[in-house]
Design a protein around this motif. Structure first.
Motif, PDB file in Angstrom:
ATOM      1  N   LYS A  26       6.842  -7.758   0.997  1.00  0.00           N
ATOM      2  CA  LYS A  26       5.781  -8.166   0.068  1.00  0.00           C
ATOM      3  C   LYS A  26       6.276  -8.168  -1.381  1.00  0.00           C
ATOM      4  O   LYS A  26       6.038  -9.113  -2.121  1.00  0.00           O
ATOM      5  N   MET A  30       6.577 -11.382  -3.849  1.00  0.00           N
ATOM      6  CA  MET A  30       5.805 -11.404  -5.086  1.00  0.00           C
ATOM      7  C   MET A  30       6.720 -11.538  -6.302  1.00  0.00           C
ATOM      8  O   MET A  30       6.381 -12.216  -7.272  1.00  0.00           O
ATOM      9  N   PHE A  45       0.022 -10.863 -12.378  1.00  0.00           N
ATOM     10  CA  PHE A  45       0.638 -10.084 -11.306  1.00  0.00           C
ATOM     11  C   PHE A  45       0.345  -8.614 -11.605  1.00  0.00           C
ATOM     12  O   PHE A  45       0.861  -8.046 -12.563  1.00  0.00           O
ATOM     13  N   ASN A 108      -0.337  -6.508  -4.622  1.00  0.00           N
ATOM     14  CA  ASN A 108       0.131  -5.951  -3.361  1.00  0.00           C
ATOM     15  C   ASN A 108      -0.959  -4.993  -2.882  1.00  0.00           C
ATOM     16  O   ASN A 108      -1.266  -4.012  -3.554  1.00  0.00           O
TER      17      ASN A 108
END
Length: 198
Positions: A26, A30, A45, A108
């Motif tokens: 992940k 990302m 983000f 996340n």
């Protein structure tokens, strides 16, 4: 058990929650998406607060001790918190203002906390990162952060959380990171287009 603030009255922009077992990649995917979308100020983000020291091999998070986490919680700095695998996680309140402006955020997440994330952020969508079990086991062993028993527990938890979970999009990261990363960027780009047309 996750602990949530009051449900947001209005969260206009989409919150993309990247979900999947530890070791699925992940953070890598990302990071790829962040580098591609670095010039887009409308995409946030999110850096999670985690009761884990900073580590070059892990996600770009805000490291906190348990005492620091408790203090931040008492000060109302989190929209949502949860615990998993002996760690505590917190999503910063900054997400709320960003979403309220109709902008997109990506974070996340945790499959165990997904139900509460949906309640707190009604505009959230789930992107699940999947990896073949054998590959996942090798990745967990290679990063050297957990003992054999801890890896076994993570694999068991990953298998248990797969059942009954329905994602809005699924990306297979068993192969080349570039391919899976491109899929994530394409999904984020579609969501940006969808939110700007509302």
């Amino acid at each position: 058990m996750p602990v949530a603030r009051d449900v947001l009255a209005q969260a206009l922009g989409p919150l993309i929650v990247v979900l999947g077992p530890s070791g699925s990649g992940k953070d890598t995917l990302m990071s790829h998406a962040r580098s591609v979308l670095a010039d887009d100020a409308d995409v946030l983000f999110v850096r999670r607060a985690i009761t884990r020291p900073a580590d070059a091999g892990s996600e770009d998070h805000i490291p906190m001790s348990d005492a620091e986490f408790d203090e931040a919680l008492d000060q109302g700095q989190f929209s949502l918190t949860w615990a998993a695998n002996g760690l505590r996680y917190g999503l910063p309140r900054s997400i709320e203002a960003h979403l309220a402006e109709g902008k997109l955020a990506i974070v996340n997440g945790s499959r165990g906390a997904w139900t509460v994330i949906q309640q707190v952020f009604p505009s959230s969508v789930a992107v699940e990162i999947k990896v073949e079990p054998e590959i996942l086991a090798r990745r967990l062993q290679a990063r050297g952060r957990e003992s054999a028993s801890e890896i076994e527990a993570r694999l068991a938890r990953a298998s248990a959380l797969t059942s009954g979970f329905v994602a809005d999009a699924v990306i297979d990261n068993s192969g080349a990171v570039e391919r899976a990363g491109s899929e994530l960027v394409a999904y984020v780009t579609r969501m940006i287009g969808a939110s700007s047309s509302v």
